[in-house]
Design a protein around this motif. Structure first.
Motif, PDB file in Angstrom:
ATOM      1  N   ALA A  80       0.850  -1.093   0.064  1.00 55.37           N
ATOM      2  CA  ALA A  80      -0.017  -0.052  -0.077  1.00 55.37           C
ATOM      3  C   ALA A  80       1.014   1.199  -0.027  1.00 55.37           C
ATOM      4  CB  ALA A  80      -0.926  -0.008   1.167  1.00 55.37           C
ATOM      5  N   LEU A  81       1.862   1.169   0.701  1.00 52.73           N
ATOM      6  CA  LEU A  81       3.005   2.252   0.536  1.00 52.73           C
ATOM      7  C   LEU A  81       3.470   2.705  -0.485  1.00 52.73           C
ATOM      8  CD1 LEU A  81       4.769   2.078   4.306  1.00 52.73           C
ATOM      9  CD2 LEU A  81       2.716   3.666   3.379  1.00 52.73           C
ATOM     10  N   LYS A  82       3.810   1.434  -1.192  1.00 51.95           N
ATOM     11  CA  LYS A  82       4.657   1.578  -2.542  1.00 51.95           C
ATOM     12  C   LYS A  82       3.548   2.270  -3.716  1.00 51.95           C
ATOM     13  CE  LYS A  82       7.112  -0.892  -6.047  1.00 51.95           C
ATOM     14  NZ  LYS A  82       6.203  -0.500  -7.164  1.00 51.95           N
ATOM     15  N   GLU A  83       2.452   1.612  -3.642  1.00 53.59           N
ATOM     16  CA  GLU A  83       1.382   2.010  -4.379  1.00 53.59           C
ATOM     17  C   GLU A  83       0.934   3.734  -4.253  1.00 53.59           C
ATOM     18  OE1 GLU A  83      -2.097  -0.433  -3.866  1.00 53.59           O
ATOM     19  OE2 GLU A  83      -1.359  -2.098  -4.736  1.00 53.59           O
ATOM     20  N   HIS A  84       1.315   4.189  -2.964  1.00 55.81           N
ATOM     21  CA  HIS A  84       0.967   5.622  -2.981  1.00 55.81           C
ATOM     22  C   HIS A  84       2.255   6.469  -3.226  1.00 55.81           C
ATOM     23  CE1 HIS A  84      -0.352   9.188  -1.067  1.00 55.81           C
ATOM     24  NE2 HIS A  84       1.067   9.226  -0.348  1.00 55.81           N
ATOM     25  N   GLY A  91       9.641   5.733 -11.521  1.00 52.72           N
ATOM     26  CA  GLY A  91      10.459   4.699 -11.457  1.00 52.72           C
ATOM     27  C   GLY A  91      11.020   4.449  -9.963  1.00 52.72           C
ATOM     28  N   GLN A  92      12.454   4.123  -9.911  1.00 52.63           N
ATOM     29  CA  GLN A  92      12.954   3.876  -8.706  1.00 52.63           C
ATOM     30  C   GLN A  92      12.346   2.665  -8.010  1.00 52.63           C
ATOM     31  OE1 GLN A  92      15.629   5.518  -9.060  1.00 52.63           O
ATOM     32  NE2 GLN A  92      14.992   7.204 -10.110  1.00 52.63           N
ATOM     33  N   GLU A  93      12.029   1.686  -8.640  1.00 54.32           N
ATOM     34  CA  GLU A  93      11.203   0.644  -7.868  1.00 54.32           C
ATOM     35  C   GLU A  93      11.761  -0.078  -6.708  1.00 54.32           C
ATOM     36  OE1 GLU A  93       8.279  -0.365  -8.625  1.00 54.32           O
ATOM     37  OE2 GLU A  93       8.103   1.364 -10.414  1.00 54.32           O
ATOM     38  N   ARG A  94      13.060  -0.127  -6.648  1.00 49.72           N
ATOM     39  CA  ARG A  94      13.786  -1.086  -5.438  1.00 49.72           C
ATOM     40  C   ARG A  94      13.807   0.200  -4.366  1.00 49.72           C
ATOM     41  NH1 ARG A  94      16.683  -4.700  -3.269  1.00 49.72           N
ATOM     42  NH2 ARG A  94      18.447  -4.217  -1.959  1.00 49.72           N
ATOM     43  N   ALA A  95      14.186   1.316  -4.549  1.00 47.23           N
ATOM     44  CA  ALA A  95      14.166   2.317  -3.665  1.00 47.23           C
ATOM     45  C   ALA A  95      12.781   2.552  -2.978  1.00 47.23           C
ATOM     46  CB  ALA A  95      14.676   3.762  -4.062  1.00 47.23           C
ATOM     47  N   LYS A  96      11.719   2.563  -3.630  1.00 47.73           N
ATOM     48  CA  LYS A  96      10.622   2.451  -2.952  1.00 47.73           C
ATOM     49  C   LYS A  96      10.233   1.492  -2.205  1.00 47.73           C
ATOM     50  CE  LYS A  96       8.488   3.751  -7.173  1.00 47.73           C
ATOM     51  NZ  LYS A  96       7.621   4.229  -7.979  1.00 47.73           N
ATOM     52  N   LYS A  97      10.623   0.186  -2.780  1.00 46.83           N
ATOM     53  CA  LYS A  97      10.334  -0.884  -2.045  1.00 46.83           C
ATOM     54  C   LYS A  97      10.780  -0.959  -0.620  1.00 46.83           C
ATOM     55  CE  LYS A  97       9.198  -4.134  -5.937  1.00 46.83           C
ATOM     56  NZ  LYS A  97       9.683  -5.280  -6.725  1.00 46.83           N
ATOM     57  N   LEU A  99      12.053   1.732   1.110  1.00 45.97           N
ATOM     58  CA  LEU A  99      11.571   2.744   2.117  1.00 45.97           C
ATOM     59  C   LEU A  99      10.447   2.227   2.492  1.00 45.97           C
ATOM     60  CD1 LEU A  99      12.224   5.439   2.968  1.00 45.97           C
ATOM     61  CD2 LEU A  99      10.964   6.434   1.081  1.00 45.97           C
ATOM     62  N   SER A 100       9.363   1.573   1.672  1.00 44.22           N
ATOM     63  CA  SER A 100       8.048   1.149   2.176  1.00 44.22           C
ATOM     64  C   SER A 100       8.253   0.023   3.163  1.00 44.22           C
ATOM     65  CB  SER A 100       7.225   0.546   0.934  1.00 44.22           C
ATOM     66  OG  SER A 100       6.966   1.579  -0.132  1.00 44.22           O
ATOM     67  N   VAL A 101       9.200  -0.709   3.079  1.00 49.99           N
ATOM     68  CA  VAL A 101       9.606  -1.930   3.905  1.00 49.99           C
ATOM     69  C   VAL A 101       9.842  -1.323   5.450  1.00 49.99           C
ATOM     70  CG1 VAL A 101      10.797  -3.984   4.560  1.00 49.99           C
ATOM     71  CG2 VAL A 101       9.675  -3.647   2.502  1.00 49.99           C
ATOM     72  N   ALA A 102      10.981  -0.425   5.384  1.00 50.57           N
ATOM     73  CA  ALA A 102      11.140   0.140   6.503  1.00 50.57           C
ATOM     74  C   ALA A 102      10.171   0.936   7.366  1.00 50.57           C
ATOM     75  CB  ALA A 102      12.587   1.164   6.169  1.00 50.57           C
ATOM     76  N   VAL A 103       9.488   1.679   6.584  1.00 47.59           N
ATOM     77  CA  VAL A 103       8.395   2.272   7.362  1.00 47.59           C
ATOM     78  C   VAL A 103       7.348   1.536   7.868  1.00 47.59           C
ATOM     79  CG1 VAL A 103       6.380   4.055   7.075  1.00 47.59           C
ATOM     80  CG2 VAL A 103       8.404   4.499   6.122  1.00 47.59           C
ATOM     81  N   TYR A 104       7.002   0.374   7.045  1.00 44.20           N
ATOM     82  CA  TYR A 104       6.115  -0.663   7.566  1.00 44.20           C
ATOM     83  C   TYR A 104       6.676  -1.134   8.781  1.00 44.20           C
ATOM     84  CZ  TYR A 104       3.621  -4.977   7.728  1.00 44.20           C
ATOM     85  OH  TYR A 104       2.847  -6.192   8.402  1.00 44.20           O
ATOM     86  N   VAL A 184      16.240  13.160  -8.296  1.00 47.89           N
ATOM     87  CA  VAL A 184      15.573  11.635  -8.821  1.00 47.89           C
ATOM     88  C   VAL A 184      14.813  11.429  -7.893  1.00 47.89           C
ATOM     89  CG1 VAL A 184      17.802  11.191  -9.905  1.00 47.89           C
ATOM     90  CG2 VAL A 184      17.501  10.619  -7.485  1.00 47.89           C
ATOM     91  N   GLY A 185      14.372  12.060  -6.853  1.00 50.14           N
ATOM     92  CA  GLY A 185      13.288  11.734  -6.014  1.00 50.14           C
ATOM     93  C   GLY A 185      13.351  11.336  -4.756  1.00 50.14           C
ATOM     94  N   LYS A 186      14.688  11.682  -4.022  1.00 57.50           N
ATOM     95  CA  LYS A 186      14.865  11.162  -2.699  1.00 57.50           C
ATOM     96  C   LYS A 186      14.087  11.986  -1.730  1.00 57.50           C
ATOM     97  CE  LYS A 186      19.456  11.958  -3.258  1.00 57.50           C
ATOM     98  NZ  LYS A 186      19.480  12.760  -4.385  1.00 57.50           N
TER      99      LYS A 186
END
Length: 603
Positions: A80-84, A91-97, A99-104, A184-186
């Motif tokens: 859900a966090l990655k979809e948001h 882009g930046q698929e791995r970075a979003k994953k 970050l989402s796992v860390a916040v979860y 790049v979106g950091k």
């Protein structure tokens, strides 16, 4: 002897009642104490007994679901966090994953710690209720009275008693470091999550940080900003998230004279904050409030009659016991623990790609040695804007990258001939130490996530796909003035190509759009212009923007359709030319051979 029946006769009924009471208490404690020792009762324990004992509704049930979480299924998941994040970051698929796992996981740690605190509080309350129900009335009648019967028998074991640690399993935090070039979106990912998180979030820039005692901001200011974001709620601030941007700006610098107060000194100050300590934060009073409270300006003076201030009549009282309400109040002090605060670091780390490539690359001297691509060597040696390297699938360079990748990368069957690799994906803690971070700080950041530079296709997606994309912002801005703005696909491609040449990532898109639309934003408001069309020729600055007035909507739509058809024909022609060049293979092979020869020094 005749007086004995008279003396002891009336006391026999009272003795029988006393014996009955004692026997009832004996049976009560012998049956209910053993049953109360556990949180569950059995039906056989109440045979022939009245309703005795206590009922604890908060106890854990037995069975296969006894250890299940009482909080139910989590409503906030990494997906859900990655979809948001997908709605705002391209882009930046791995970075979003990552970050989402860390916040979860941070949410899970918070909920688990809260559950344990509530459970310990409930167990303590149960223990107090049981002691109150099982205590003998005479034992509590006098203060300091010893218990008549020891509840726990003495230990029969010899030697020292074993040390028992009943502390639960501790869930440690995993701090994150986001690496990638500028634009790049950091920072955007951190700000996007801050809008949807239910925990306090603060962002600080590491550039003005200095060592304690020097001019600048101390490292503790990031915790103070988190406390302000939590509205000075210490319990909420202790479970928040702190984002430290530009972490690469505090790398160790070689100072010819003096002390490096903005580099290694700041890293040493961040160590205790990241690891976990108790900080004393003072809620400082705002300057505006202090000026508003004293309408008459006060100036410092050395005169003993003015009490140190000139122009303040209340300061002339002896001992400072005059009107103390006009002065600033004493700042409040808050003790904040940083054990459960999640830290997210972000930095560009310019030049780190060259360090990584020098570590993993093999030598290219001698016969039979592999030759490095000239494009990659140029981009790394000259600090090029493109941080990705294109290598052939299945080549030696591709195998070298795949060997050093710290994560598994699945191979798709329709993999293109050229594969893009980001050297920052291969970063190790030793590379960060070489860059200037101390080993103690690197060891406290176990999770690394690299972000790739945006190419032309990604910049086109940034223009139109995100929820708050730049094209939607300009369309809304023109709509406020009653003007409809439209960009064709050719214009978007030209804008992305111009922004890619600026070398500032996605931030360069706004620069290019402002240059194109400045004259239009000056002419359109308050005029008869109703429709504005930006074509490929306009983006190339070969023609002026197309303005249409009211009643020309049909012509406006026809012009858009004609531009789109021309763009499709151009794309199909380019695709056929590329397919023909790939089938021949002569030009591409010769160009590749010449580039490799230049890299090897042959030509």
């Amino acid at each position: 002897m005749a007086l004995l029946p008279v003396a002891f006769g009336p006391s026999q009924p009272q003795a029988r009642h006393t014996y009955s009471a004692l026997s009832f208490l004996y049976r009560f404690f012998s049956t209910s104490t053993s049953s109360r020792s556990s949180s569950q009762f059995h039906r056989s324990d109440f045979t022939g007994q009245p309703f005795t004992g206590t009922y604890e509704p908060g106890g854990r049930p037995l069975g296969p679901l006894g250890d299940a979480s009482i909080l139910g299924a989590p409503t906030l998941t990494p997906k859900a966090l990655k979809e948001h994040l997908d709605n705002f970051v391209v882009g930046q698929e791995r970075a979003k994953k990552v970050l989402s796992v860390a916040v979860y996981n941070h949410y899970q740690r918070i909920q688990e710690s809260q559950r344990r605190e509530d459970e310990e509080h409930e167990i303590l309350q149960q223990q107090l209720r049981r002691e109150l129900a099982e205590s003998y009335p005479m034992e509590d009648e006098f203060p300091g009275h010893q218990q008549a019967i020891p509840l726990k028998p003495p230990s029969s074991g010899l030697g020292a008693a074993p040390i028992l640690d009943a502390s639960p399993l501790t869930l440690e935090k995993a701090n994150i470091l986001l690496l990638g070039p500028s634009g790049v979106g950091k920072t955007l990912m951190a700000k996007t999550l801050a809008r949807v998180l239910a925990v306090p979030f603060s962002m600080s820039d590491c550039t003005p940080f200095t060592q304690a005692g020097y001019i600048g901001e101390d490292a503790e200011i990031c915790v103070q900003r988190l406390l302000v974001a939590a509205n000075y709620d210490v319990a909420a601030a202790e479970r928040g998230i702190i984002c430290l941007d530009e972490i690469d700006k505090i790398s160790t610098a070689k100072v010819s004279h003096g002390k490096d107060v903005g580099g290694e000194g700041v890293q040493q100050a961040l160590l205790k904050i990241i690891e976990g300590t108790i900080l004393q934060i003072q809620a400082k009073q705002e300057k505006s409030a202090r000026v508003a409270s004293s309408p008459n300006p006060s100036y410092p003076t050395n005169s003993p009659l003015s009490g140190g201030m000139m122009g303040d009549p209340s300061s002339t009282s002896s001992g400072g016991s005059g009107n103390t309400s006009s002065g600033p109040s004493k700042p409040e002090t808050y003790n904040v623990r940083t054990d459960n605060i999640l830290f997210v670091f972000a930095g560009a780390f310019t030049g780190l790609q060259k360090t990584v490539m020098n570590r993993i690359a093999k030598g290219s001297i001698g016969f039979g040695s592999p030759i490095r691509s000239s494009s990659s060597s140029f981009s790394l040696s000259s600090g090029g804007r493109d941080s990705t390297i294109s290598v052939k699938a299945g080549s030696d360079e591709s195998k070298l990258f795949e060997k050093h990748l710290p994560f598994f990368a699945p191979q798709s069957p329709d993999q293109p001939a050229l594969t893009e690799f980001n050297p920052l994906d291969l970063v190790e803690p030793t590379d960060l130490q070489t860059y200037g971070l101390i080993p103690e700080l690197v060891g406290r950041i176990p999770v690394l996530a690299a972000l790739s530079a945006l190419d032309e296709d990604a910049l086109v997606r940034v223009l139109k796909e995100p929820r708050n994309s730049m094209i939607k912002q300009y369309e809304q801005l023109f709509q406020l003035s009653g003007v409809e703005l439209r960009f064709t696909r050719g214009a978007l491609r030209e804008v992305a190509k111009s922004a890619l040449g600026l070398g500032t990532g996605a931030r360069g898109l706004r620069t290019v759009c402002e240059r194109l639309l400045t004259e239009t934003m000056f002419e359109a408001p308050g005029s008869s212009i109703k429709y504005v069309l930006m074509t490929e020729a306009v983006a190339q600055r070969k023609s002026a923007p197309i303005y249409l007035t009211r009643g020309q909507q049909h012509r406006f739509e026809q012009m858009i359709a004609a531009e789109e058809e021309a763009w499709d024909a151009k794309m199909n022609k380019d695709q056929r030319n590329d397919d023909g060049a790939g089938a021949n293979g002569g030009t591409g092979s010769f160009e590749e051979y010449r580039e490799k020869s230049k890299a090897a020094g042959v030509m």
